[in-house]
Write an enzyme that holds these catalytic residues in place. Structure first.
Site, short mmCIF file in Angstrom:
data_model
loop_
_atom_site.label_atom_id
_atom_site.label_comp_id
_atom_site.label_asym_id
_atom_site.label_seq_id
_atom_site.Cartn_x
_atom_site.Cartn_y
_atom_site.Cartn_z
N HIS A 57 16.06 -22.93 -19.05
CA HIS A 57 16.88 -22.27 -20.25
C HIS A 57 16.15 -20.24 -20.57
O HIS A 57 16.73 -19.93 -20.88
CB HIS A 57 16.11 -23.34 -21.84
CG HIS A 57 17.27 -24.93 -21.65
ND1 HIS A 57 19.49 -24.46 -21.49
CD2 HIS A 57 17.29 -25.42 -21.12
CE1 HIS A 57 19.43 -25.04 -22.07
NE2 HIS A 57 18.55 -26.01 -21.48
N PHE A 92 10.97 -29.01 -15.85
CA PHE A 92 12.25 -28.82 -15.87
C PHE A 92 13.34 -27.75 -16.35
O PHE A 92 14.11 -26.89 -16.40
CB PHE A 92 12.76 -29.55 -15.77
CG PHE A 92 14.08 -29.16 -13.87
CD1 PHE A 92 14.11 -29.70 -12.93
CD2 PHE A 92 15.53 -29.17 -15.18
CE1 PHE A 92 15.15 -29.44 -12.20
CE2 PHE A 92 16.43 -28.97 -14.40
CZ PHE A 92 16.38 -29.73 -13.12
N CYS A 93 13.08 -28.34 -17.48
CA CYS A 93 13.97 -27.70 -18.40
C CYS A 93 13.55 -25.72 -19.82
O CYS A 93 14.83 -25.62 -19.74
CB CYS A 93 14.17 -28.66 -19.98
SG CYS A 93 15.24 -30.24 -19.29
N VAL A 94 12.22 -26.54 -19.58
CA VAL A 94 11.65 -25.29 -20.07
C VAL A 94 12.44 -24.28 -19.19
O VAL A 94 12.55 -22.81 -19.32
CB VAL A 94 10.31 -25.21 -20.04
CG1 VAL A 94 9.97 -23.72 -20.06
CG2 VAL A 94 9.46 -25.88 -21.19
#
Length: 352
Positions: A90, A85-87
């Site tokens: 960003h 999700f965070c990869v």
């Protein structure tokens, strides 16, 4: 950036009041999204929500250093923690900075062409290992350490909360994996991302720690007070475990070498015997491995009533327990990354 939640049903952002509503207002102004799930999932615990928003805002958004560089740190941390999700988020935010070619190289799994960018990304990836960054110089000016290190620590916390309590897909159907969607999403956020943000605005949302609680590496910037506020809020979750479980969790974290646990979860407490300790350790070391069975086992002893009041209380307690485990890992890393002598994971929040 709508996605499903795991194990909890956070309050609707439309019903937000007080400090929670103020956080959403700052998110819209300074991050470009009013209520991303990354923060909504913490909204049942306002002190956690304000603490993590303050740390992210004062480091990534308003702290010293280049935004592209800090996005690379956030991405490197997210890769190390296996948080898809965070990869994806960003990678999209790198598009928002205007570094489109860099974003697409990373989306393809390639190394940045610019050696400076490559070193910063690798610094973020290595930061999961306690003490690994004490060898060699920083890949950014020393004066920018509060921004870069604050960003790394913020995302070591955020990754764990997201992996535990939010679904993996940033957009429905994994649409963020399509290049046109990544690019358009980044362009939609570009004006906000490229605008200069005034340091310190998030501190008004906090129950302000004493200046002496801020870590030395923050150099007197607002990043330090934000970190101290999140530490206080997260460590209060220790009260959800008995003393023996607290001791067990902290002993394991003290010896942790940054590795991901084996598939068999060797050495983890049995969910039937010590469900709270197991959940806290999973939140710290492998939040993506938390299962329905783990959550159900912890719920049964004290939350067997399925009434709405009990379910709300359970949601709040689960969020606080996950945050406690997540922050123990952050504190373990900070004690080496920040070169703060004598620090170790704390049992209780400072000042209590």
């Amino acid at each position: 950036m709508s996605t499903r939640f795991r194990f909890t049903a956070p309050p609707s952002p439309r019903a937000a009041t007080g400090r929670v509503a103020e956080v959403y207002g700052q998110l819209a102004r300074d991050f470009g999204l009013r209520a991303p799930d990354t923060f909504v999932v913490l909204s049942s615990a306002p002190e956690l929500l304000t603490g993590v928003w303050a740390l992210m805002r004062e480091s990534l958004i308003a702290g010293p250093g280049d935004r592209t560089g800090k996005e690379l740190v956030a991405l490197g941390v997210s890769l190390a923690n296996r948080c898809p999700f965070c990869v994806d988020a960003h990678t999209m935010l790198l598009h928002a900075t205007g570094d489109h070619a860099l974003a697409e190289r990373l989306a393809r799994g390639e190394r940045p062409a610019d050696e400076r960018h490559a070193r910063v990304l690798e610094w973020g990836e290595r930061s999961r290992v306690p003490g690994a960054l004490d060898d060699g110089p920083y890949p950014f000016p020393r004066a920018h350490l509060p921004g870069y290190l604050g960003t790394a620590l913020a995302f070591h916390f955020i990754n764990r909360v997201v992996s535990a309590l939010v679904g993996e897909s940033l957009l429905p159907g994994g649409a963020q994996r399509l290049r046109p969607v990544r690019s358009l999403g980044g362009r939609a956020l570009a004006r906000t991302v490229r605008r200069t943000a005034a340091p310190g605005d998030a501190l008004a949302l906090l129950d302000r720690p004493e200046p002496g609680e801020a870590p030395a590496w923050a150099g007197g910037t607002p990043v330090g007070l934000a970190y101290a506020a999140l530490l206080r809020a997260a460590m209060a979750g220790a009260g959800l475990l008995d003393t023996d479980d607290q001791d067990l969790v902290e002993e394991v974290l003290h010896d942790w070498d940054g590795s991901h646990p084996p598939l068999a979860l060797t050495g983890f407490p049995d969910r039937r015997e010590r469900p709270g300790a197991r959940l806290a350790l999973l939140a710290a070391l492998a939040p993506y491995r938390i299962t329905d069975e783990d959550v159900a086992a912890w719920r049964r002893p004290g939350h067997s009533d399925d009434s709405p009041v009990r379910l709300v209380a359970f949601d709040d307690s689960l969020v606080r327990l996950v945050a406690f485990g997540a922050f123990l890992a952050v504190d373990r890393l900070e004690s080496t990354l920040g070169r703060a002598p004598g620090r170790s994971p704390a049992r209780t929040p400072p000042g209590t």
